[in-house]
Design an enzyme around this catalytic site. Structure first.
Site: not given
Ligand SMILES: NC(=O)c1ccc[n+]([C@@H]2O[C@H](COP(=O)([O-])OP(=O)(O)OC[C@H]3O[C@@H](n4cnc5c(N)ncnc54)[C@H](OP(=O)(O)O)[C@@H]3O)[C@@H](O)[C@H]2O)c1
Length: 292
Positions: A11-13, A39-40, A65, A128, A132
């Protein structure tokens, strides 16, 4: 030698976190898994996979997300963000791994109008945020010394984000409308990844708020993106969240107080405007940052 497992590594982070961990823990083994590896949502296979690796630290950043998507897909939101977090925590318990869970400013409702402390009671406004928060509750109930990191408004080179979206829209339109009644701190995933690594090095436990310093609205953030990208001819109009009418309600104020991070590790993330400048200059080649 430790085995450190990142779940959600693609993912992005995840992209930034993997490179930071590889350089910060050169003598340890770093594993990055994503949906194609684990797959969690599936309890048994999560246990089996994790038990096979027996990691010492699990960083669960996997999540559903899509904040608006969660409104119409409540089951999936809770299956991944809450139940999924529980499955990972149970798997971590089985192999006595330390657990890190990423959470969000959207656990708050924004009514405080002052930076949120880790001890402030959550009151999410959208699905969401609820999912969380449930994830936080599960991991805390299961593991006393879990590390929970709440962050916000992420952008980075490994995912779709607001910065790229503004640049894309600005290359197509002369006028952009951006919401001006939500206040937060845009956070660069490269900076967040370093903070996560620092917190792990300090063996931190409990809840920590981590975000770039200073605050703004999406409108001011948008203006800064365009200015730094020298897209001065694009006009930006401030609008209200009501006018935008997105499915998920967002808090109007979700600034996180990050003093605990500073107190326990000495770390303060730089102002968002400095981080943005670096992000834009690093990625200028791959983005549509032409003069107009
Ligand atoms: N983005 C924000 O602004 C933001 C803000 C606050 C907190 N956060 C938290 O920070 C963390 C990282 O965020 P991010 O923006 O990097 O998220 P992201 O880009 O959506 O990355 C999340 C990753 O988890 C994978 N995933 C989804 N469902 C899954 C499953 N069932 N089993 C295993 N992997 C799975 C996704 O795969 P797919 O892409 O194929 O679904 C994706 O590669 C998350 O916990 C998010 O809640 C994010």
């Amino acid at each position: 030698m430790k085995r450190i497992l990142v779940i959600g590594a693609k993912g992005m982070l995840g992209g930034d976190l993997m490179s930071v961990l590889l350089s910060s823990f050169p003598n340890d083994e770093i594993y990055g898994w994503d949906i194609e590896d684990i797959d969690i949502q599936k309890e048994e296979s999560t246990f089996l996979k994790v038990e096979k690796l027996r990691p010492h630290i699990i960083i669960n950043i996997a999540a559903y997300t899509d904040v608006d998507g969660c409104e119409s897909n409540e089951d999936k939101a809770f299956a991944v963000n809450a139940e999924g977090a529980k499955h990972v925590a149970l798997a971590a318990l089985r192999c006595q791994a330390k657990m890190v869970y990423l959470s969000t400013d959207y656990v708050f409702d924004g009514k405080k109008r002052e930076p949120y402390l880790e001890s402030d009671p959550p009151h999410p406004l959208n699905v969401y945020g609820h999912s969380k928060w449930k994830g936080e509750q599960y991991v805390q109930e299961l593991m006393k010394d879990v590390l929970i990191i709440r962050t916000q408004w992420l952008y980075g080179r490994y995912g779709k984000n607001f910065v790229n979206s503004i640049l894309r829209q600005a290359s197509e339109k002369r006028i952009l409308s951006i919401v001006n009644d939500q206040i937060g701190s845009p956070t660069y995933t490269a900076d967040l990844a370093k903070a996560i690594s620092t917190l792990i090095q300090f063996d931190a436990r409990g809840i920590f708020h981590v975000a770039n310093s200073d605050l703004c609205t999406w409108y001011t953030f948008g203006q800064a993106i365009l200015k730094l990208s020298r897209m001065n001819k694009v006009k930006v109009i401030p609008i209200s969240s009501k006018e935008l009418a997105r499915p998920a309600v967002r808090p109007s104020y979700s600034v996180l107080n990050c003093q605990k991070l500073k107190k326990e590790t000495g770390l303060t993330l730089r102002p968002w405007s400095e981080a943005l400048k670096e992000y834009l200059s690093a990625d200028r080649q791959s983005m549509s940052g032409t003069d107009r």
